[in-house]
Design a protein around this motif. Structure first.
Motif, PDB file in Angstrom:
ATOM      1  N   THR A 214       0.799  -1.195   0.095  1.00 21.20           N
ATOM      2  CA  THR A 214      -0.109   0.009   0.023  1.00 21.20           C
ATOM      3  C   THR A 214       1.086   1.018  -0.018  1.00 21.20           C
ATOM      4  O   THR A 214       0.392   2.366  -0.739  1.00 21.20           O
TER       5      THR A 214
ATOM      6  N   ASP B 194      -5.904  -0.845  -4.858  1.00 19.94           N
ATOM      7  CA  ASP B 194      -5.562  -1.370  -3.559  1.00 19.94           C
ATOM      8  C   ASP B 194      -6.452  -2.491  -2.973  1.00 19.94           C
ATOM      9  O   ASP B 194      -7.419  -2.100  -2.650  1.00 19.94           O
ATOM     10  N   GLU B 195      -5.885  -3.669  -3.239  1.00 21.67           N
ATOM     11  CA  GLU B 195      -6.820  -4.749  -2.903  1.00 21.67           C
ATOM     12  C   GLU B 195      -8.425  -4.699  -3.090  1.00 21.67           C
ATOM     13  O   GLU B 195      -9.063  -4.593  -2.327  1.00 21.67           O
TER      14      GLU B 195
END
Ligand SMILES: Nc1ncnc2c1ncn2[C@@H]1O[C@H](COP(=O)(O)OP(=O)(O)OP(=O)(O)O)[C@@H](O)[C@H]1O
Ligand SMILES: [Mg+2]
Lengths: 271, 278, 338
Positions: free
Chosen positions: C48, C164-165
């Motif tokens: 991240t 992000d995910e």
């Protein structure tokens, strides 16, 4: 949440007595004052008959205070929102020593008795005659006293992690600070803003401690007029004035409250 | 997660209006107030006046009255409103809760002067209590103008906000904790003392701080009652308006402000509650 | 390929947080225009942090360079980088409906209403949400929100898409179907994309190349097959599946000469013979049934423990004696020691 559950259980007797006594204590004088505002002669009671004479007299003598108080409260509200919202946002974002100091300073007019604040204001700015004799002088006092309540309600709302993500999302989409603040952040804290604004309005309309010191004969507010009528008029007129206060202020507050609640509901639905 | 952020230009710009207002209209006037006895009376005599006021028996008595009254009012208000708030949250159907809360918080916007007037209607010379006591064969009882009048008036003034806080806090209590305590074999009293009261502690301290500060500075109620018991705000008012004794009024204001602020500081150290007002 | 897509070069990018956490150590990676790269690694490895540095939401340490094409954007604020980002919990604006969310990036850039609406319609159709245009985002399911977030990020034609995910908040079944859909959509858009995930299946399904990260360092960047078959480090080998480390004693017994202290082999490549025939023999100490196969832990006589896979149909039980063989072509060496 637990609300509305457990109705099946009955409260212990002592608790119910305590609630009943409190309710009685709160309600009795309100009813008495409403009654007294409409009877011809209070000591004689209802036997003396009902009249609107007292209401009319109050209207004639103190009518101006009503408008002034409401305008003052709304002006206070607007100023508090305009300067308090950006301030609350900034305070929620920074941990610097200066920001903490400002936060502390912000609480001072609430922590320190209103009389002291009023005295400080008068002794500092009292000799600016134009300012001293204007409603703006009172407005300053009201903003000082009410602003902390708004800011303190907004800070946790702005500090919310979800809100931070929204801000970042808007940044990656190309929004500048003003666009983000007005288009994303403020709309997202609207429920807290409404709650804080309600508090500001409530406090301003009933403010006496500061106002009594700051007012002049030409800038009387509702509470100031009330105090004056209690001191110098017969009891029936004081009561009638109180009735007018309740009849104007309470519905206004309920309307504002209903608006705030509706906002709250709109925002929490399906969240 | 809140990461520490440095002061940026944007933040400075956002803080400037409020900072300016508070510095100009609170901080500078407050310093002016502190220095006023020295500037009006000269340094030596100003300092002497400070000592004189702080050592004056009549002022000290007024201060003591105010302090004791505020403390008593705070205690009673918290206990009473905790009971009522908890009742509203737990034992009240949604329907009754609505109007009860509306009635109990009706005086939220009432200024202290109205409360003073209410106390006169209850316990003044023409009050109902006097009428009732006469009717039942005794003499006319009046309590409005002494300690009792102020005491009841201040409680009346503080109750609505405290009740609203406690009702909200009781709603927010985690019921699972109580259920866990019960499954572990706790009695009703044990649940009350081990789960519910600790759960309401933060609210209690925060509310108490507000009630106390309000009571210390309360002026309207005492003003309307023109009470026989002298409280410091009235003393200050008299020194200022009736005797034009600005230096003394300033010193007494500072004294009152400092004590209130100190008590609040202690209360805040006890909680470090994030959402709490003071 | 999408004309907006840009190549990205990360040079010497590091990030130390205010509290002293060195979340990212000097990192380099080159991404071609239109390429989809997955940042893969365990929780807390700095994925991240790297992604947010590219987005401009974190300021990397001095000396870091982030090149979009030839432009170094390190000092460009996020709102001027012209990127698109899909957040883990989507961060959809709760005060706007679906269409307004998708239109936001165009609106703040002053795109005219007509063009804006056309673009929004086009994207909502692509993500199959045309019927939901006027719905409040709170009324959408998780999968629908995810697609709104994607459409919103894509709408202003960003130079790079950062994810992000984006699938982590969804339940397992939905995740799988959306994974394939996302892979398909990203290829249609032809955009440069960096996809953060800790799920290797997801990374393999979506990305052209995978960058495996560990403790703030990119250990290897390669396509899925290379990573699996020729892992550069023990960490990469372990992170994508399991490995056996054959120590020098075992290697000697099977007659393999090696300069390295140990060589490695994946469990599915070890051959197990229930008839007790093989290069070495051992005793089964544990069997883990895994549906499509069984994993056996086998103690080689007088030596180390070996993990080996056998088919689900094979009858094998604990304490049974088995034979093991190690196909030479499946043995590999690693640059670092475990
Ligand atoms: N704002 C911050 N301040 C201090 N340390 C941080 C901050 N954000 C992240 N870290 C630390 O930096 C390291 C890397 O965090 P990062 O969020 O980049 O990991 P990640 O690979 O995305 O993990 P996950 O899969 O859990 O999301 C972690 O040790 C984390 O605790
Ligand atoms: Mg992460």
């Amino acid at each position: 949440m637990s609300r509305g559950q457990g109705n099946a259980r009955r409260a212990p007797v002592a608790l119910r007595l305590c609630v009943a006594a409190t309710l009685f204590f709160v309600i009795t004088p309100i009813i008495l004052s409403i009654l007294a505002g409409f009877v011809v002669n209070y000591p004689t009671g209802l036997k003396s008959g009902l009249t609107t004479r007292w209401i009319q007299e109050v209207w004639a003598v103190y009518g101006d205070t009503l408008a002034r108080s409401i305008v003052l409260a709304f002006a206070c509200l607007v100023i508090a929102i305009l300067i308090g919202t950006p301030c609350a946002y900034a305070l929620s974002q920074i941990r610097s020593r200066w920001a903490r100091a400002l936060e502390e300073l912000l609480m001072m007019p609430v922590a320190v008795p209103g009389l002291a604040t009023a005295l400080a204001l008068i002794l500092m700015y009292g000799h600016f005659k134009g300012f001293r004799s204007s409603t703006a002088f009172i407005l300053v006092g009201h903003v000082l006293f009410t602003l902390p309540f708004l800011v303190r309600t907004l800070i946790p709302a702005f500090a919310n992690a979800e809100l931070r993500a929204l801000d970042e999302a808007a940044r990656t989409l190309g929004a500048n600070f003003a666009q983000r603040f007005l288009g994303v952040l403020v709309p997202a804290v609207l429920p807290a803003l409404a709650a804080g604004a309600l508090m500001v309005f409530t406090l301003s309309i009933g403010e006496f401690n500061l106002t009594w010191m700051l007012h002049t004969p030409l800038t009387r507010t509702l509470p100031v007029g009330l105090a004056d009528s209690y001191a110098s008029m017969r009891l029936e007129i004081g009561s009638a004035y109180t009735v007018i206060f309740i009849a104007v202020v309470v519905p206004t507050l309920w309307a504002l409250q209903a608006g705030a609640d509706a906002l709250q509901r709109y925002f929490t639905k399906n969240r | 997660m809140l990461q520490p952020r440095r002061l940026q230009y944007v933040h400075i710009a956002l803080l400037t209006p409020v900072a300016t207002l508070f510095v100009a209209f609170w901080l500078i006037p407050a310093f002016n107030l502190i220095l006023l006895p020295l500037s009006r009376l000269g340094v030596a005599e100003g300092l002497a006046r400070y000592a004189q006021v702080v050592g004056n028996a009549r002022y000290l008595e007024a201060l003591f009255n105010t302090f004791a009254l505020s403390l008593g009012v705070t205690l009673c208000t918290i206990v009473l409103s905790a009971c009522v708030g908890f009742y509203l949250s737990r034992f009240c159907s949604a329907r009754h809760r609505g109007w009860l809360l509306a009635v109990l918080t009706l005086p939220l916007s009432f200024p202290g002067v109205i409360i003073g007037f209410y106390i006169i209607l209850l316990g003044g010379r023409q009050g109902v209590i006097a009428d009732l006591s006469e009717l039942s064969g005794g003499e006319r009882i009046t309590f409005a103008y002494g300690f009792m009048g102020l005491f009841l008036g201040y409680i009346y003034f503080s109750l609505p906000r405290a009740i609203a806080s406690f009702a909200a806090a009781s709603d927010a209590l985690d019921k699972a904790l109580e259920e866990a305590a019960i499954t572990l074999g706790a009695s009703r009293w044990q649940v009350l003392f081990d789960v519910i009261i600790p759960g309401l502690r933060e609210t209690a301290i925060a509310s108490a701080a507000i009630v106390f500060a309000t009571a210390m500075g309360a002026f309207g109620t005492a003003f309307t009652l023109s009470a026989k018991l002298e409280v410091l705000p009235i003393t200050i008012y008299n020194e200022f308006t009736n005797y034009a004794n600005f230096a003394t009024a300033a010193i007494l204001s500072l004294l009152l402000g400092a004590i209130t602020w100190l008590v609040l500081l202690v209360a805040r150290r006890m909680t470090d509650a994030k959402g709490a007002l003071l | 390929m999408n004309p907006d897509a840009t190549s990205i070069s990360i040079r010497n990018v590091a990030k130390t947080y205010d509290d002293g956490t060195a979340a990212l150590k000097a990192t380099d990676i080159d991404i071609k225009a239109g390429e989809i790269v997955a940042l893969l690694g365990p929780s807390g490895c700095g994925k991240t942090t790297l992604l947010r540095s590219i987005a401009g939401l974190e300021t990397p340490d001095v000396g870091s360079e982030i090149l979009f094409g030839n432009e170094n954007v390190v000092d460009v604020p996020s709102e001027k980088r012209h990127i698109g980002m899909v957040f883990q919990h989507y961060a959809l604006f709760p005060t706007m409906n679906v269409a307004a969310n998708v239109a936001y990036g165009l609106k703040v850039r002053g795109v005219a209403a007509a063009d804006r609406n056309a673009r929004v319609d086009e994207l909502l159709e692509k993500v199959r949400l045309t019927a939901f245009a006027n719905k409040r985002v709170q009324e959408l399911s998780g999968g629908q929100r995810q697609r709104v977030a994607l459409a919103r990020a894509i709408a202003p034609r960003p130079r790079v898409l950062l994810l992000d995910e984006p699938l982590t908040a969804l339940d397992a079944k939905l995740k799988e179907s959306l994974r394939d859909e996302l892979a398909e959509l990203l290829r249609q858009f032809g955009i440069t994309a960096i996809h953060v995930t800790h799920d290797q299946q997801e990374a393999m399904a979506i990305a052209d190349r995978l960058a495996v990260m560990n403790r703030g360092v990119i250990e290897q960047v390669a396509d899925a097959r290379t990573l699996y078959e020729k892992p550069a480090t023990a960490f990469v080998a372990e992170f994508l599946g399991h490995i056996n480390a054959l120590d020098c004693d075992t290697l000697k017994r099977i007659g393999v000469e090696s300069a390295a202290d140990s060589l490695y082999m994946r469990p599915e490549h070890v051959r197990v013979d229930v008839q007790d025939r093989g290069e070495l023999t051992g005793q089964v100490t544990r069997i883990i049934y895994q549906g499509d196969r069984q994993r056996a832990l086998i103690a080689i006589d007088g030596a180390q423990l070996i993990k080996a896979d056998v088919t689900a149909a094979e009858t094998i039980r604990v304490d049974q004696r088995v034979g093991l063989s190690f196909p030479r072509e499946r043995l590999f060496a690693l640059s670092d020691k475990k």
